[in-house]
Enzyme design. Sequence first.
Site, PDB file in Angstrom:
ATOM      1  CD  GLU A  43      -2.749   1.481   2.992  1.00  0.00           C
ATOM      2  OE1 GLU A  43      -3.309   1.962   2.392  1.00  0.00           O
ATOM      3  OE2 GLU A  43      -2.070   0.259   3.366  1.00  0.00           O
ATOM      4  CE  LYS A 115      -7.168   1.176   3.255  1.00  0.00           C
ATOM      5  NZ  LYS A 115      -6.686   1.474   4.129  1.00  0.00           N
ATOM      6  CB  CYS A 156      -4.033  -1.157   4.452  1.00  0.00           C
ATOM      7  SG  CYS A 156      -3.018  -1.226   5.830  1.00  0.00           S
TER       8      CYS A 156
END
Length: 286
Positions: A43, A115, A156
């Site tokens: 990330e 994300k 994440c």
Amino acid sequence: MTVFVAAAVQMRSSTDVAENVAAMEALVRDAAGCGATYVQTPEMTGALMRDRAALRAALRPEVDDLVARKAGSLASELGITLHVGSTAIALEGGKVANRALLFGPGGERISTYDKIHMFDVDLDNGESWRESATYEPGERSIVAELPFARLGLAVCYDLRFPHLFRAQALAGAEILSVPAAFTRQTGEAHWHVLLRARAVENGAFVVAAAQGGRHADGRETYGHSLIVDPWGRILAEADGDAPGVITATIDTAQVAEARAKIPNLKNTRDFTVHVTPAAEQAQAAE
């Protein structure tokens, strides 16, 4: 059945995008030199910046982004599938996407993923994060159909939302990806157990390239990039938080084997949740 070598690249991205692109290139070349044909970076490969003004000043649209350009050319030159775990991409209207980028061995962009889950938390060591103040959350989960496997994309904090990975597994994902910049505090407590749980409950491989160490913007990330098999066994782990590359041989036949042994994806059932009121409980006890 497909057998191939996967690599997770562990980085310690700074606030300097050009510096991070050079570090990414060197590590990706190392991974390809080890025989990896699928390479994942962490990330925020491009930069980790807590200063929002500085971040916005460094941003570019995807077509002009330095990380995206280099990743596409590297994938083409090395003949690999290169998965940029994520990097910050400028959107119209002043918002920012925390975007994963997937490039094929011809250098073509196969897919992107923004994300979905924003890391808005207050930790007990005083750390406070508000990703939603800067980033625009994505709205689509992505499973990419690759020549060697179906790959589910995540980033994440998505790791803490198991229904995302279950949906990807039900859509046929054989590899689940979790490129991350986990904080040291949360990583020490939860990183290994969550990644292994996502592998076991979905009968899938998990590849998780991580940021590691103390960064130029002051944050500290956990490292310990992992590759986990569908039975929850750790196939490869980075040594602590130092930059480097880990590799493991992936045999997608193991996905079918794990799902045949524990067919929970087939056995899942719809249900409703009923919260029994206290008064109803009292009546039942009489």
